[in-house]
Design a protein around this motif. Structure first.
Motif, PDB file in Angstrom:
ATOM      1  N   SER A 135      -6.995  -8.915  46.294  1.00 56.51           N
ATOM      2  CA  SER A 135      -5.364  -8.657  46.389  1.00 56.51           C
ATOM      3  C   SER A 135      -4.767  -8.023  45.160  1.00 56.51           C
ATOM      4  N   LEU A 136      -3.711  -7.471  45.454  1.00 58.74           N
ATOM      5  CA  LEU A 136      -3.036  -6.669  44.465  1.00 58.74           C
ATOM      6  C   LEU A 136      -2.551  -7.695  43.224  1.00 58.74           C
ATOM      7  N   ASP A 137      -2.006  -8.800  43.546  1.00 56.31           N
ATOM      8  CA  ASP A 137      -1.521  -9.697  42.484  1.00 56.31           C
ATOM      9  C   ASP A 137      -3.004 -10.055  41.743  1.00 56.31           C
ATOM     10  N   ALA A 138      -4.022 -10.411  42.286  1.00 55.29           N
ATOM     11  CA  ALA A 138      -5.254 -10.836  41.772  1.00 55.29           C
ATOM     12  C   ALA A 138      -5.691  -9.745  40.801  1.00 55.29           C
ATOM     13  N   PHE A 139      -5.534  -8.728  41.324  1.00 56.87           N
ATOM     14  CA  PHE A 139      -6.090  -7.528  40.558  1.00 56.87           C
ATOM     15  C   PHE A 139      -5.244  -7.278  39.173  1.00 56.87           C
ATOM     16  N   MET A 140      -3.875  -7.317  39.347  1.00 59.58           N
ATOM     17  CA  MET A 140      -2.930  -7.301  38.214  1.00 59.58           C
ATOM     18  C   MET A 140      -3.448  -8.515  37.212  1.00 59.58           C
ATOM     19  N   LEU A 141      -3.639  -9.454  37.731  1.00 62.04           N
ATOM     20  CA  LEU A 141      -3.822 -10.897  36.726  1.00 62.04           C
ATOM     21  C   LEU A 141      -5.257 -10.636  36.149  1.00 62.04           C
ATOM     22  N   PHE A 142      -6.133 -10.165  36.939  1.00 58.87           N
ATOM     23  CA  PHE A 142      -7.618 -10.175  36.209  1.00 58.87           C
ATOM     24  C   PHE A 142      -7.573  -8.999  35.341  1.00 58.87           C
ATOM     25  N   SER A 143      -6.579  -7.695  35.489  1.00 57.89           N
ATOM     26  CA  SER A 143      -6.707  -6.766  34.430  1.00 57.89           C
ATOM     27  C   SER A 143      -5.830  -7.139  33.413  1.00 57.89           C
ATOM     28  N   ALA A 144      -4.845  -7.834  33.439  1.00 59.27           N
ATOM     29  CA  ALA A 144      -4.333  -8.545  32.321  1.00 59.27           C
ATOM     30  C   ALA A 144      -5.251  -9.266  31.334  1.00 59.27           C
ATOM     31  N   TYR A 145      -6.108 -10.243  32.032  1.00 60.73           N
ATOM     32  CA  TYR A 145      -6.740 -11.179  31.374  1.00 60.73           C
ATOM     33  C   TYR A 145      -7.983 -10.219  30.723  1.00 60.73           C
ATOM     34  N   ARG A 146      -8.590  -9.204  31.455  1.00 63.75           N
ATOM     35  CA  ARG A 146      -9.473  -8.485  30.782  1.00 63.75           C
ATOM     36  C   ARG A 146      -9.100  -7.329  29.626  1.00 63.75           C
ATOM     37  N   GLN A 147      -7.777  -7.037  29.667  1.00 58.86           N
ATOM     38  CA  GLN A 147      -7.266  -6.109  28.627  1.00 58.86           C
ATOM     39  C   GLN A 147      -6.744  -6.905  27.539  1.00 58.86           C
ATOM     40  N   LEU A 148      -6.354  -8.036  27.804  1.00 58.20           N
ATOM     41  CA  LEU A 148      -6.327  -9.113  26.710  1.00 58.20           C
ATOM     42  C   LEU A 148      -7.394  -9.425  26.040  1.00 58.20           C
ATOM     43  N   ARG A 149      -8.609  -9.829  26.787  1.00 53.95           N
ATOM     44  CA  ARG A 149      -9.728 -10.193  26.024  1.00 53.95           C
ATOM     45  C   ARG A 149     -10.103  -8.786  25.476  1.00 53.95           C
ATOM     46  N   ASP A 150     -10.198  -7.681  25.870  1.00 55.44           N
ATOM     47  CA  ASP A 150     -10.764  -6.470  25.254  1.00 55.44           C
ATOM     48  C   ASP A 150      -9.801  -5.884  24.353  1.00 55.44           C
ATOM     49  N   ARG A 151      -8.532  -6.459  23.991  1.00 56.16           N
ATOM     50  CA  ARG A 151      -7.540  -5.933  23.178  1.00 56.16           C
ATOM     51  C   ARG A 151      -7.310  -4.324  23.378  1.00 56.16           C
ATOM     52  N   THR A 152      -7.142  -4.095  24.633  1.00 53.06           N
ATOM     53  CA  THR A 152      -6.809  -2.820  25.142  1.00 53.06           C
ATOM     54  C   THR A 152      -5.503  -2.034  24.689  1.00 53.06           C
ATOM     55  N   PRO A 153      -5.585  -1.016  23.684  1.00 49.25           N
ATOM     56  CA  PRO A 153      -4.163  -0.392  23.566  1.00 49.25           C
ATOM     57  C   PRO A 153      -3.793   0.409  24.722  1.00 49.25           C
ATOM     58  N   MET A 154      -2.352   0.191  24.631  1.00 56.29           N
ATOM     59  CA  MET A 154      -1.808   1.023  25.746  1.00 56.29           C
ATOM     60  C   MET A 154      -0.748   2.074  25.124  1.00 56.29           C
ATOM     61  N   ARG A 155      -0.483   2.848  26.140  1.00 59.99           N
ATOM     62  CA  ARG A 155       0.605   4.113  25.943  1.00 59.99           C
ATOM     63  C   ARG A 155       1.269   4.374  27.227  1.00 59.99           C
ATOM     64  N   ARG A 156       2.713   4.774  27.341  1.00 60.33           N
ATOM     65  CA  ARG A 156       3.176   5.360  28.411  1.00 60.33           C
ATOM     66  C   ARG A 156       2.973   6.776  28.915  1.00 60.33           C
ATOM     67  N   CYS A 157       2.652   6.538  30.020  1.00 55.12           N
ATOM     68  CA  CYS A 157       2.267   8.103  30.586  1.00 55.12           C
ATOM     69  C   CYS A 157       3.746   8.897  30.459  1.00 55.12           C
ATOM     70  N   VAL A 158       3.314  10.163  29.679  1.00 54.31           N
ATOM     71  CA  VAL A 158       4.293  11.120  29.341  1.00 54.31           C
ATOM     72  C   VAL A 158       5.235  11.779  30.549  1.00 54.31           C
ATOM     73  N   GLU A 159       4.344  11.670  31.856  1.00 52.44           N
ATOM     74  CA  GLU A 159       4.895  11.952  33.038  1.00 52.44           C
ATOM     75  C   GLU A 159       5.760  11.008  33.675  1.00 52.44           C
ATOM     76  N   CYS A 160       5.213   9.717  34.073  1.00 54.25           N
ATOM     77  CA  CYS A 160       5.935   8.831  34.915  1.00 54.25           C
ATOM     78  C   CYS A 160       6.529   7.513  34.191  1.00 54.25           C
ATOM     79  N   GLY A 161       5.966   7.611  32.696  1.00 57.55           N
ATOM     80  CA  GLY A 161       6.371   6.252  31.961  1.00 57.55           C
ATOM     81  C   GLY A 161       5.518   4.992  32.146  1.00 57.55           C
ATOM     82  N   HIS A 162       4.600   5.051  32.915  1.00 54.08           N
ATOM     83  CA  HIS A 162       3.825   3.905  33.518  1.00 54.08           C
ATOM     84  C   HIS A 162       2.799   3.580  32.364  1.00 54.08           C
ATOM     85  N   TRP A 163       2.545   2.276  31.965  1.00 46.46           N
ATOM     86  CA  TRP A 163       1.456   1.945  30.780  1.00 46.46           C
ATOM     87  C   TRP A 163       0.133   2.290  31.400  1.00 46.46           C
TER      88      TRP A 163
END
Ligand SMILES: [Zn+2]
Length: 203
Positions: free
Chosen positions: A148-176
């Protein structure tokens, strides 16, 4: 380190409208899929959920996180997911002078930011584990599939936290988006194309 795939097949809704917190979508939706964690969970964590515009944008682009569609109030269920996602989001610092948001080096903040999920599991509300490990029987490689989409978002957050993923905002739409590749400026191919059309004056 080779990242383990996180597979998700989503359904976005091109025509979504929100009236008095009731969401409705026309049509059967547009399928999209990914094989890796995506950073748009942070967009959801920061979003003003009382804005119909935001809700229509999010459902139009990524889908409905909680299955509130159609015809129910999205607010209670979306808010619950948002509150969960706001916890890992606290691990990221504001953007630096290169426009990149890094996971903090403050160990106390990291510990707090990791506490999402656990308490909710105890309360029996956890949807994060709506993610299954899967073995590809041809290659014997393993991957995870979010259901499900909520599970996907939560699992993405967990992975990106674990991997210390750097983020940037898209210059077109502003999304991370994941800024591990330092030169990337767009969250997606679609935004890249949009920006180049804009540069050529075609939109
Ligand atoms: Zn974008």
């Amino acid at each position: 380190m080779k990242a383990e795939p996180l597979v998700f097949d989503g359904t976005a809704f091109n025509s979504v409208s929100v009236v008095d917190t009731l969401v409705s979508a026309r049509g059967t939706g547009r399928r999209w899929s990914t094989q890796k964690p995506l950073a748009f969970w942070r967009v959801f964590a920061e979003m003003d959920l009382s804005s119909s515009f935001n809700v229509e944008m999010f459902a139009g682009r990524y889908g409905d996180p909680t299955g509130a569609l159609p015809g129910q109030s999205y607010l209670p269920s979306w808010r619950k997911v948002q509150e969960l996602l706001q916890v890992p989001a606290t691990a990221w610092d504001p953007v630096d002078d290169r426009g990149i948001s890094h996971v903090t080096v403050d160990t106390t903040r990291i510990t707090l930011s990791k506490s999402f999920g656990i308490s909710h599991r105890a309360e029996g509300e956890l949807t994060i584990w709506d993610v299954n490990p899967v073995i590809d029987l041809k290659t014997y490689n393993t991957f995870h599939r979010a259901r499900s989409l909520d599970a996907f978002m939560l699992f993405s957050a967990y992975r990106q936290l674990r991997d210390r993923t750097p983020m940037r905002r898209c210059v077109e739409c502003g999304h991370w988006f994941d800024a591990s590749h330092a030169r990337a400026r767009f969250c997606s191919n679609a935004c890249n194309i949009k920006a180049s059309l804009r540069r050529k004056g075609e939109i």
